[in-house]
Design a protein around this motif. Structure first.
Motif, PDB file in Angstrom:
ATOM      1  N   SER A  59       0.862  -1.180   0.000  1.00 20.71           N
ATOM      2  CA  SER A  59       0.000   0.000   0.000  1.00 20.71           C
ATOM      3  C   SER A  59       0.896   1.227   0.000  1.00 20.71           C
ATOM      4  O   SER A  59       2.101   1.135   0.239  1.00 20.71           O
TER       5      SER A  59
ATOM      6  N   ASN B  86      -1.818  -0.868  -7.632  1.00 11.31           N
ATOM      7  CA  ASN B  86      -2.664  -0.402  -8.717  1.00 11.31           C
ATOM      8  C   ASN B  86      -3.748   0.504  -8.134  1.00 11.31           C
ATOM      9  O   ASN B  86      -3.445   1.536  -7.572  1.00 11.31           O
ATOM     10  N   GLY B  87      -4.966   0.124  -8.233  1.00 10.08           N
ATOM     11  CA  GLY B  87      -6.035   0.920  -7.630  1.00 10.08           C
ATOM     12  C   GLY B  87      -6.004   2.367  -8.087  1.00 10.08           C
ATOM     13  O   GLY B  87      -5.852   2.659  -9.277  1.00 10.08           O
ATOM     14  N   ASP B  88      -6.101   3.268  -7.108  1.00  7.92           N
ATOM     15  CA  ASP B  88      -6.158   4.700  -7.416  1.00  7.92           C
ATOM     16  C   ASP B  88      -4.893   5.200  -8.096  1.00  7.92           C
ATOM     17  O   ASP B  88      -4.890   6.243  -8.736  1.00  7.92           O
ATOM     18  N   LEU B  89      -3.808   4.491  -7.871  1.00  6.41           N
ATOM     19  CA  LEU B  89      -2.537   4.979  -8.404  1.00  6.41           C
ATOM     20  C   LEU B  89      -2.377   4.659  -9.882  1.00  6.41           C
ATOM     21  O   LEU B  89      -1.392   5.029 -10.493  1.00  6.41           O
ATOM     22  N   ARG B  90      -3.321   3.933 -10.420  1.00  7.30           N
ATOM     23  CA  ARG B  90      -3.172   3.533 -11.823  1.00  7.30           C
ATOM     24  C   ARG B  90      -4.486   3.808 -12.537  1.00  7.30           C
ATOM     25  O   ARG B  90      -5.523   3.274 -12.161  1.00  7.30           O
TER      26      ARG B  90
ATOM     27  N   SER C 173      -8.684   9.507 -15.330  1.00  7.40           N
ATOM     28  CA  SER C 173     -10.080   9.943 -15.276  1.00  7.40           C
ATOM     29  C   SER C 173     -10.157  11.426 -15.633  1.00  7.40           C
ATOM     30  O   SER C 173      -9.207  12.171 -15.411  1.00  7.40           O
TER      31      SER C 173
ATOM     32  N   ARG D 222      -6.972  13.480 -14.412  1.00  6.33           N
ATOM     33  CA  ARG D 222      -6.195  12.926 -13.304  1.00  6.33           C
ATOM     34  C   ARG D 222      -5.567  11.614 -13.769  1.00  6.33           C
ATOM     35  O   ARG D 222      -6.272  10.708 -14.213  1.00  6.33           O
TER      36      ARG D 222
ATOM     37  N   GLY E 152      -3.142   8.539 -12.467  1.00  8.73           N
ATOM     38  CA  GLY E 152      -2.447   7.890 -11.352  1.00  8.73           C
ATOM     39  C   GLY E 152      -0.968   7.788 -11.663  1.00  8.73           C
ATOM     40  O   GLY E 152      -0.569   7.533 -12.808  1.00  8.73           O
TER      41      GLY E 152
ATOM     42  N   THR F 270       0.403   4.830 -13.661  1.00  8.70           N
ATOM     43  CA  THR F 270      -0.149   4.543 -14.986  1.00  8.70           C
ATOM     44  C   THR F 270       0.995   4.328 -15.975  1.00  8.70           C
ATOM     45  O   THR F 270       1.929   5.125 -16.052  1.00  8.70           O
TER      46      THR F 270
ATOM     47  N   THR G 212       1.749  10.528  -6.281  1.00 10.91           N
ATOM     48  CA  THR G 212       0.567   9.669  -6.373  1.00 10.91           C
ATOM     49  C   THR G 212      -0.311  10.007  -7.569  1.00 10.91           C
ATOM     50  O   THR G 212      -1.021   9.147  -8.076  1.00 10.91           O
ATOM     51  N   GLU G 213      -0.270  11.255  -7.986  1.00 13.20           N
ATOM     52  CA  GLU G 213      -1.185  11.639  -9.060  1.00 13.20           C
ATOM     53  C   GLU G 213      -0.613  12.815  -9.848  1.00 13.20           C
ATOM     54  O   GLU G 213       0.122  13.636  -9.312  1.00 13.20           O
TER      55      GLU G 213
END
Lengths: 273, 795
Positions: free
Chosen positions: A13, A58-62, A65, A72, A74, A77, A169-170
């Motif tokens: 995480s 992965n998740g929000d970091l990839r 949107s 945005r 991640g 990506t 992170t973004e």
């Protein structure tokens, strides 16, 4: 080609990654795709005691949107995901195009946008693109999250304002319209640019690849275009204030020449007469 | 163009039998082979180009985890691991200088990358860590970092030699006559070309593994080598290990291009240390290490002058080479420039010919054979110079060639060249006509003119080259005459097994060429069987004890011919058995498509594969005939073979950036009869790219202290498929008169034609600026600078 010994931590995480960074300080290195870090380690140009692998977060970091005029992305990506994203092709086509110019397919399937920015290589394509696009970089550290303007991010050769205990992170970009272009001059398709020029939003943002110790804005060009100069006249200013490196592919003078030639081409292709 | 996997023999486009194993990872390279208890060597390499070793402190390294031992050059010399320096097999003159080249420098280093100490450790990582902790103190000596500096001869690469000159070698029967021709010439050109150093970059780096048998006293050396047979002889001569105790195996080998035909320090270290310690010893080269651990290619300054009459017909050629040997004479270092010496007149007749080569030592990595070895250099010089003469005379490049081709471009056999050797056969004009036609040179020239008239940024250039090369090395006597230590024969065994299958044992050593396929096709045609019934054994001195290995485009024209001849001997013996079965006279027994039959009695027939068991069982053989069907041949060719061809390159130059884009390439080659046209095309493609790479991308850059500046593939630019155009090939066929198969050789041909064709195209594009030459590699900066200089310095 044999790296020195190192410890390996696979973070589950963002919190785990940040904890590992907090514990090991500047002895730790974050690794995402690894395509910049591992070659340096194999040459023993960097010898981190601990490699903190965030490549599997992965998740929000990839992902990508688009909402409310903001794109945005991640930090993890992959370049190939930028390259093939229909949303990005609409909202920020230059970033998708520049991603398609990085290295070769193998590199683009491993390399990440955040990794490329954090590595801060002045010869890389994507840092110059986010600079021209006026991106905002989001970093997390022990004190929480902070936003950094791309223009403030790069501080030196392979150096940024990112602290040892922070990670990107973004990346946030304005939905961009207007004429854009990216010119990359190199000798082999998979190589870094000898010189590159990114023109975004009708030359509101113009940036240069491999023309100094950091990716850099060509502010003189931006100002000249804003003041109504022609592409030819504006491009003549492209290498002003640049201090390009000299290497086997080109000395500083030749790089200055290339910057002017490529800027003129990029401005014209972006619709600046 | 269709690819078929039919089972026909000679002339069919059979898919390569080797490729399944190679592309799936089933094939084992040296680095894939491991043995319990193995020790990794880690090489401590000199960081100085020329220096006396003051001290080596190994104490810290010795104490590191996993480290078994660290040995300096002086210690290894005292251990008497070797009885002679690394060998040079080609002392080209009686008085050639040949300073001793030890596997590990005992006192003085002569190039960056030379080994000064060896770590033995239980893993590659432990060895690499320990290497970093060996502290070497050097006392610097002046380094000779370039050919110019070597020729100036004020500083010396080997202090005790007192000169950098290694040898002078000439073919110059009538220097006054040559001079008189120049004095009387209507036109002449004086050219100076640089053949930059190249780093051979085979996909598989070099590597070794030595496996001792302490009880039996023998030792097996696995090496990524083109020359296991030569390595076996030389390892015995260098280490003193009895030759019959040494077995050398070249397992799957991933390309060589000449760089794997040497006898290297690491090979001698591995076999001698393994033999001494009784433990397996291994090493695999890293890509960066290779710049100092494996020999480099080219490295010449060429001076070539042409004289002609007013029509551009040659009257004299005079050549002077300054050839960079590097720091030491390796296996054939001194001979490489001389392999080209016979070809500096190219495909042209000239009444007068003078050639001199001087070899020079520098403090750089030794040079030696690299794809083409001396011939690409020669072809480049004459083909660039012919273009320059065409500018001078005012005729097109194709016209100057037409006017000078040997025998007017018409067919010939056994033509004696000015250097006194005989070209087996040639017919040059059709390759030129076909290449011009294929490329549509007339159309390209019209487009070139249009762009020039329009002042476009991207300009076109069209370049050509008609090359000839010397291959099929070689008649042993001719090699003896050139003072080469070994012969040029090749050995083959053909064995018909009891079940009717065939084993071929070849002395050629494939490292990517597809020998297993080609040799099977030869057997298929000769013996009338399926190529899939044939297995080819090779590259292991225990299985294939006799052989002279693979280099110089020799495998087919020498080794393939030996196989064909051995197959004929098997057929002749089988004919005696068939005749015995038929109760007929052998001369009445015919052999057709694999079957023996009696003339006029077609009902009586037996297939050769059925006779395998008959000869094996030996129950009913003719009186006095030995059992088994196994025959061998050592074939020593009576002459070299001389392939040729014409290549046309098309480039587009961005005059603002100087970027050169190779946008078209057309090759018409003639290598005589072809066994597998698919393999031939592959060789042409790869060769063309390697020559184009020299023209546009590759150069080993040394600084003024003789440090190599670009030892990695990030900075040493090997082009990829993305930089190359689709290559269009065609062929003419002029069979060799040197061997019964009428074959020549094609492994190096593409390289020999392409560098000149590409640079001729680059210069053709730039000629409106008044530019008549450009150095290789024609980098964007170099091209842009040439344009700026021609415009008077304006950017």
């Amino acid at each position: 080609m044999i790296p020195a010994a190192f410890d390996y931590v696979r973070a589950g995480s963002v919190e785990e990654a940040l904890a590992a960074l907090a514990e090991h300080g500047d002895d730790a290195k974050l690794m995402a795709g690894g395509h910049s870090l591992i070659p340096l380690m194999r040459y023993r140009l960097v010898t981190p005691g601990v490699v903190v692998d965030v490549g599997n977060l992965n998740g929000d970091l990839r992902g990508i949107s688009v909402a409310d005029g903001t794109v945005r992305v991640g930090a993890l990506t992959r370049h190939s995901e930028l390259e093939h994203s229909a949303e990005l092709a609409d909202a920020c086509p230059m970033l998708a195009h520049v991603a398609s110019m990085v290295g070769d397919p193998a590199v683009r399937h491993r390399g990440t946008l955040g990794g490329s920015l954090a590595h801060a290589d002045p010869a890389s394509d994507l840092p110059a693109a986010v600079l021209a696009l006026g991106a905002t970089l989001v970093a997390r550290g022990p004190g929480g999250e902070r936003e950094i303007a791309a223009a403030d991010f790069f501080t030196g050769f392979l150096e940024s304002v990112l602290a040892d205990d922070e990670m990107l992170t973004e990346i946030r970009l304005p939905v961009s319209g207007g004429g854009w272009n990216y010119q990359k001059f190199n000798r082999r398709a998979q190589d870094w640019a000898i010189v590159g020029v990114a023109v975004a939003e009708n030359a509101k943002g113009v940036s240069l690849v491999n023309m100094g110790s950091t990716p850099m804005r060509a502010t003189a060009v931006e100002q000249a275009v804003a003041a109504g100069a022609s592409a030819v006249d504006a491009a003549a200013l492209a290498a002003d204030n640049a201090s390009p490196p000299s290497d086997l592919n080109g000395d500083a003078e030749y790089r200055g020449h290339l910057a002017r030639v490529l800027t003129e081409r990029a401005l014209k292709a972006a619709g600046i007469a | 163009m269709t690819i078929t996997d039919d089972t026909a023999g000679i002339g069919s486009r059979m898919l390569r039998k080797e490729d399944g194993a190679l592309v799936t990872g089933e094939a084992k390279f040296v680095d894939d082979i491991h043995s319990p208890g193995e020790l990794w060597m880690g090489m401590v390499r000199s960081t100085a180009a020329h220096a006396r070793i003051v001290s080596i402190d190994v104490s810290a390294a010795q104490d590191m985890p996993g480290v078994e031992a660290v040995h300096t050059g002086a210690e290894l010399a005292a251990m008497e691991l070797w009885v002679a320096p690394l060998p040079c097999a080609w002392p080209v003159t009686d008085d050639m200088a040949n300073p001793p080249h030890w596997p590990v420098a005992p006192e003085t280093v002569h190039h960056v990358g030379e080994i000064v100490a060896v770590v033995l450790a239980d893993s590659r990582y432990a060895a690499a860590d320990a290497v970093e902790h060996v502290i070497v103190e050097y006392e610097s000596l002046a380094a000779v970092a370039s050919i110019d500096q070597a020729v100036a001869d004020t500083e010396h690469a080997h202090t005790d030699l007192g000169t950098n000159k290694a040898y002078t070698w000439a073919i110059d029967e009538d220097p006054e006559g040559t001079q008189a021709a120049f004095d009387a010439a209507a036109h002449s050109v004086v050219c100076r070309f640089e053949q930059q150093r190249l780093i051979p970059a085979a996909m598989e780096p070099r590597g070794v593994l030595a496996l001792p048998s302490p009880m039996g006293g023998d030792v097996t050396l696995y090496s990524a080598s083109q020359v296991p047979h030569i390595l076996k002889v030389m390892a015995a001569a260098t280490t003193g290990i009895p030759e019959q105790k040494i077995r050398v195996v070249a397992p799957a080998v991933g390309g060589g291009f000449g760089a794997k035909l040497n006898i290297n320090p690491d090979e001698i270290l591995a076999i001698s240390l393994a033999n001494r310690l009784g433990r397996p010893v291994r090493w695999t080269e890293s890509r960066t290490e290779a710049a100092g651990s494996t020999h480099q290619g080219r490295g010449q300054t060429q001076h070539i002058e042409l004289a002609s009459d007013s029509d551009g017909r040659l009257t004299a050629i005079r050549v002077k080479l300054d050839a960079d040997m590097g720091a030491y004479m390796m296996l054939i270092t001194p001979g490489v420039p001389l392999l080209g010496s016979f070809l500096y007149h190219g495909v042209y007749e000239t009444p007068k010919f003078s050639f001199t080569c001087e070899g020079w030592f520098t403090n750089r990595t030794p040079t030696d054979a690299y794809r083409g070895a001396g011939r690409p250099e020669a072809s480049y010089a004459i083909e660039r110079a012919m273009d320059m003469l065409s500018y001078e005379v005012g005729i097109s490049p194709e016209e100057i060639r037409r006017r000078n081709y040997i025998n007017g471009g018409e067919p010939f056999e056994m033509w004696e060249n000015p250097a006194g050797i005989f070209f087996d056969s040639g017919h040059y004009l059709p390759t030129l006509d076909r290449a011009l036609d294929m490329a549509d040179v007339a159309g390209l020239r019209a487009e070139q003119q249009r762009r020039r008239d329009a002042g476009e940024v991207k300009q076109l250039g069209i370049g050509m080259c008609t090359y000839v090369e010397i291959c099929g090395l070689a008649p042993s006597r001719a090699l003896g005459g050139l003072k080469y230590a070994a012969g040029g024969w090749e050995h083959a065994t053909v064995r018909l097994l009891p079940t009717g299958k065939v084993e071929v044992v070849s002395g050629s050593t494939p490292h990517g060429q597809g020998h297993e396929t080609s040799w099977s096709q030869i057997i298929a045609t000769k013996m009338g069987i399926s190529p899939h019934d044939v297995t080819v054994l090779h590259s292991d001195t225990a299985i294939s004890p006799l052989g002279l290995d693979t280099y110089g485009s020799r495998s087919l024209a020498v080794g393939g011919v030996a196989i064909s001849m051995a197959a004929e001997k098997v057929i002749e013996k089988a004919r005696l058995i068939a005749a015995h079965q038929f109760e007929a006279a052998p001369e009445d027994v015919e052999f057709e498509a694999g079957s023996f039959s009696v003339a006029g009695t077609p009902s009586k027939s037996v297939h050769i594969q059925e006779l395998g068991f008959v000869a094996f069982a030996a129950h009913d053989l003719p009186d006095g005939l030995e059992p088994n069907l196994q025959e061998q041949v050592s074939f020593d060719p009576p002459n070299f073979a001389f392939p040729f061809g014409t290549h046309v390159a098309v480039v587009e130059i961005d005059e603002d950036t100087g970027g050169v884009d190779l946008i078209g390439y057309f090759a018409v080659d003639d290598c005589g009869n072809q066994v597998n046209p698919l393999i031939v095309e592959g060789q042409v493609h790869g060769g063309v790219v390697q020559g184009a790479a020299q023209a546009l991308y590759e150069v080993a850059v040394y600084d003024d202290q003789a440090n190599i500046a670009n030892p990695s593939l990030m900075d040493y630019l090997v082009p990829s498929a993305a930089e190359m155009p689709s290559i269009t090939t065609d062929f003419t066929c002029t069979p060799s008169t040197t061997n019964p198969l009428g074959v020549k050789g094609v492994g190096e041909a593409g390289t020999i034609g392409s560098a000149a064709a590409v640079i001729n195209a680059v210069v053709d594009a730039l000629r409106p600026h008044g530019i008549t030459d450009i150095d290789m590699p024609a980098t964007p900066m170099r091209v842009r600078r040439a344009i700026e200089a021609a415009r008077g310095g304006a950017s």
